[in-house]
Scaffold this motif. Sequence first.
Motif, PDB file in Angstrom:
ATOM      1  N   ALA A 193      -2.738   2.048   5.588  1.00  0.00           N
ATOM      2  CA  ALA A 193      -2.087   3.663   4.801  1.00  0.00           C
ATOM      3  C   ALA A 193      -3.805   4.530   5.031  1.00  0.00           C
ATOM      4  N   VAL A 194      -4.746   3.994   5.163  1.00  0.00           N
ATOM      5  CA  VAL A 194      -5.554   4.740   6.041  1.00  0.00           C
ATOM      6  C   VAL A 194      -4.941   5.498   7.259  1.00  0.00           C
ATOM      7  N   ILE A 238      -4.874   6.708  -1.917  1.00  0.00           N
ATOM      8  CA  ILE A 238      -4.431   5.116  -1.443  1.00  0.00           C
ATOM      9  C   ILE A 238      -3.987   4.511  -2.700  1.00  0.00           C
ATOM     10  N   SER A 247       0.742  -1.607  -0.069  1.00  0.00           N
ATOM     11  CA  SER A 247       0.258   0.021   0.296  1.00  0.00           C
ATOM     12  C   SER A 247       1.166   1.471   0.267  1.00  0.00           C
ATOM     13  N   GLY A 303       3.620   6.678  10.550  1.00  0.00           N
ATOM     14  CA  GLY A 303       3.435   5.498   9.843  1.00  0.00           C
ATOM     15  C   GLY A 303       4.176   5.206   8.710  1.00  0.00           C
ATOM     16  N   ASN A 351     -11.532  14.599   0.678  1.00  0.00           N
ATOM     17  CA  ASN A 351     -11.382  15.904   1.287  1.00  0.00           C
ATOM     18  C   ASN A 351     -10.380  16.260   1.286  1.00  0.00           C
ATOM     19  N   VAL A 408       3.602   2.234   2.454  1.00  0.00           N
ATOM     20  CA  VAL A 408       3.436   1.904   3.838  1.00  0.00           C
ATOM     21  C   VAL A 408       3.376   1.140   4.244  1.00  0.00           C
ATOM     22  N   ILE A 453      -4.374  13.516  -1.623  1.00  0.00           N
ATOM     23  CA  ILE A 453      -3.989  12.653  -1.225  1.00  0.00           C
ATOM     24  C   ILE A 453      -4.605  11.058  -2.112  1.00  0.00           C
ATOM     25  N   MET A 493      -1.013  11.995   9.179  1.00  0.00           N
ATOM     26  CA  MET A 493      -0.171  13.123   8.381  1.00  0.00           C
ATOM     27  C   MET A 493      -1.078  13.786   8.118  1.00  0.00           C
ATOM     28  N   PHE A 494      -2.498  13.844   7.870  1.00  0.00           N
ATOM     29  CA  PHE A 494      -3.400  14.830   7.635  1.00  0.00           C
ATOM     30  C   PHE A 494      -5.061  14.574   8.442  1.00  0.00           C
ATOM     31  N   ASP A 501       7.074  16.408   0.936  1.00  0.00           N
ATOM     32  CA  ASP A 501       5.620  17.066   1.431  1.00  0.00           C
ATOM     33  C   ASP A 501       5.539  18.159   1.711  1.00  0.00           C
ATOM     34  N   GLY A 550      -7.920  14.515   9.477  1.00  0.00           N
ATOM     35  CA  GLY A 550      -9.296  15.266   9.518  1.00  0.00           C
ATOM     36  C   GLY A 550      -9.750  13.752   8.618  1.00  0.00           C
ATOM     37  N   ILE A 551      -8.752  13.983   7.502  1.00  0.00           N
ATOM     38  CA  ILE A 551      -8.632  13.281   6.445  1.00  0.00           C
ATOM     39  C   ILE A 551      -9.538  11.938   6.152  1.00  0.00           C
ATOM     40  N   LEU A 552     -10.794  11.949   5.112  1.00  0.00           N
ATOM     41  CA  LEU A 552     -11.855  11.446   5.222  1.00  0.00           C
ATOM     42  C   LEU A 552     -10.870  10.022   4.069  1.00  0.00           C
ATOM     43  N   THR A 599      -2.113   5.543   8.371  1.00  0.00           N
ATOM     44  CA  THR A 599      -1.102   6.676   8.491  1.00  0.00           C
ATOM     45  C   THR A 599      -1.047   8.321   7.828  1.00  0.00           C
ATOM     46  N   ALA A 600      -2.029   8.369   6.910  1.00  0.00           N
ATOM     47  CA  ALA A 600      -2.790   9.602   6.141  1.00  0.00           C
ATOM     48  C   ALA A 600      -3.649  10.052   6.978  1.00  0.00           C
ATOM     49  N   ILE A 648       0.664   5.628  -0.604  1.00  0.00           N
ATOM     50  CA  ILE A 648      -0.102   7.241  -0.372  1.00  0.00           C
ATOM     51  C   ILE A 648       0.837   8.059  -1.630  1.00  0.00           C
TER      52      ILE A 648
END
Lengths: 76, 773
Positions: free
Chosen positions: B20-21, A40, A5, B85, A35, A70, A38, B27-28, B229, B30-32, B23-24, A7
């Motif tokens: 991955a979710v 996945i 996986s 992550g 939102n 990741v 990025i 890093m961010f 980044d 509030g990310i959905l 980690t995201a 990003i």
Amino acid sequence: MPIKSYIAYPSEGKRQELIEALKEFEECEVIPSENHKIIIVVTETDSKEEEKVMEAKLKEVNSLMMLSMVAGFDTN
Amino acid sequence: MYKQTEDRRSFLKKMAILSAVTTATAMFPGILFAEEQTKNLPVGDLEWKKAPCRFCGVGCGVKVGIENGKAVAVKGDPNSTVNKGLCCVKGYHAVISMYGKDRLTKPLVKKNGKYVETSMKEALDLVASKLKETREQHGNDSVSIYGSGQWTIPDGYVASKFFKGCLSTNNVEANARLCMAGAVGGFLTTFGIDEPMGCYEDIDHADVFVLWGNNMAEMHPVLFSRLLDQKYKRKAVIIDFATRTTRTSVAANKSILFKPQTDLAVANAICHEILRNGWENKEFVSKYCNLSKGKTNIGYGLEDKFKFKEEASAINLDEFKKFLEDYTPEKVEKISGVSAKDIKYMASLYGDPNKKVTSFWCMGMNQHTRATWINNLVYNIHLLTGKISTPGNSPFSLTGQPSACGTVREVGTLTNRLPYGVVMNPKHREKAAKIWNVPVSNIPPKPTYHTVEMFRALDRGDIKFMWIQVTNPMVTLPNVNRYTDAAKKEGRFIVVSDIYPTPTTDIADVILPSAMWVEREGLFGNSERRTQYFEQMVNPPGECMSDTWQLIEVARRLGFQEQFPYKEETHIEEIYNEYRQFHNNKKHNMAPLEVLKEEAGMQWPYVDGKPTQWRFNAKYDPACTKEGFDFYGKPDGKAIIWQRPYEAPPEVPTEEFPFWLNTGRVLEHWHTGSMTRRIPVLNRAVPHAYVELNPVDAKRLGISDGDMVLLTSKRGKLKMPALINGRGLPPVGQVFTPFFDENMLVNKLTLDAYDPISKQPDYKKCAVRVEKA
């Protein structure tokens, strides 16, 4: 049988183009954020050789600016 | 629990998505993600436990997946502020390196030229008796221990206590002398105290990153991801200042190449430009800095028993400006090959009061015969502009090993050091003796041998017994032929503790199988002063034993039960608590073990339950005793701006040896490859070493990609395949080879010259001839 996986960061203004390009690959599952820019990306291939080819293909996608790995598993 | 193959595959795929979710999300905030895509992600029945990564000095937090008593998976720890992550290709394959087919699991003793299996008890008895016998016959300084920045904190602590406190010898060194000593020299001379003032959070604040000879994209990939980044999110600028074009150069905003060694001149030219334009922070310089100059023409340590003593004297700013007149951008362009325009551009970035600048470096500056000087010079730039010890303004020396900072630099496993201070200082010796429960007279007041000189002493016969733990000097020492031959000489006794056979175990009289990483309990300390704990998660194979416990067992056999009274089940906690007493002050207090067990590491100084992110700045650092900045490593609280000239390296290309040779690492392999070459996917990716050539040179010499090339230096010859237009591109007249491959030992060619101040050798420049083989 590797599963990895990542990003993915799209190039400026090319998010949708990147999503479409990634969806073209059978080996890719694409999960865009709702939102954030990025995305996945999960790759699932049958062998390490295929995985290598897949990685090379990903690197050639013009709308992709950066890919950060990741996690990765080998199901063998 | 998941079932057979199909279920397992589906499970692992969901795990990959979950990682991955997570980690995201880290890093961010509030990310959905679409709910239908992420629902039913598994928690799984793997047991995930936190640890710092086993490999480089970034100190990424990882989660190790345990199944049926075996470590089976690694993922980045989203709770770790280091990597948030993320995980690099080495990190996420780390557990595979524990299960190589040729893992050492039984002690081996050399008898009549052949290794014979024995029990751990008998092997440790033999080590103890040889150690005792050698000391009795040849004196305290005939025995030595050589460890590494992969020693855990307890390993290094008991090694120092045993050898310095009990055996009365300062023959304690570690391979960090080969990679971090220059950084230590820079910190001590400029600030009077070691280790970076900033932290990785500087990355989130800096507007400009200047990478001084630091191929971060391959050597520190997770941190480099964080830089990229910021480049994309905030338009931060990355300048790659290097001697060859790499993946880092390609990803940077600007790549600037300089001729080897001339970073000294360029750094001075940047200072010249800052002062000429009035970009210096006058208030900062006058309140918080002194200026000094030291000796020049200081030599290169090429001869045995080389000595150097610094003589510093104060100068004023006008004298410094006068000195810098020799370093105008136009003059330096001729030495360095860097255009005056580019030098002025770099100076303008540092000089702009509205830009926050972080400088990163690693081996390019530290493996340098003027390592201390170039460290001083980059600090000069930050001190002149006042861009230091504030978020985003940071001169930052990165490390290459998981505990180069935590163990070698903080515990002090170097000949001149103690866990607190230096052996030369009577008060520091008294403190050590009290905590160690030994007479103060046990600790000798003079340093003995730094690493290169320690192996020279082995060659001469001054050292007769050497215990090498968790490092591979028969691959990594410069001019390695001399030291391989030295170890094989009559009357030498070598003990090697390791996990796999290496060229270093080949020279051993006794091989002790070690427990690796999460097969034992331990602590590492990373580049940003972060101490991280890991528990024992799985049992080591066979008779493998931690390096800590091996040392304790031998110490007890020599009669030091009182000094090593620890219980096997609690010894790591007991040792760490004992060690913490050395740093029980606001400048270096370390977090309690119970905190480290809960958190993804904690930075020291840890004061009143809080870590310190930026040292020397009263706003962030409780150890400061005055307003503004307090460089408290110096008695008057002022850092030193050093006048240091450009001096040429000891060996330069000639008609007979017309190429510069540069050595280094690759993304896939860590150091000498003894672990990563046991990871099939990494070994297949880069199965052997190679020599990178510029296509112009290759064409002129009739060399095509993959052809075998003969490299010859004054010290040796080596054949390796050519790589042309590969991942790195050296300029015309230079070649580069990685050092991970024990079958192609590039250190047969390198020069054992070193920085006279820090004693760190230079692996980045010597002269070779290049021919088609």
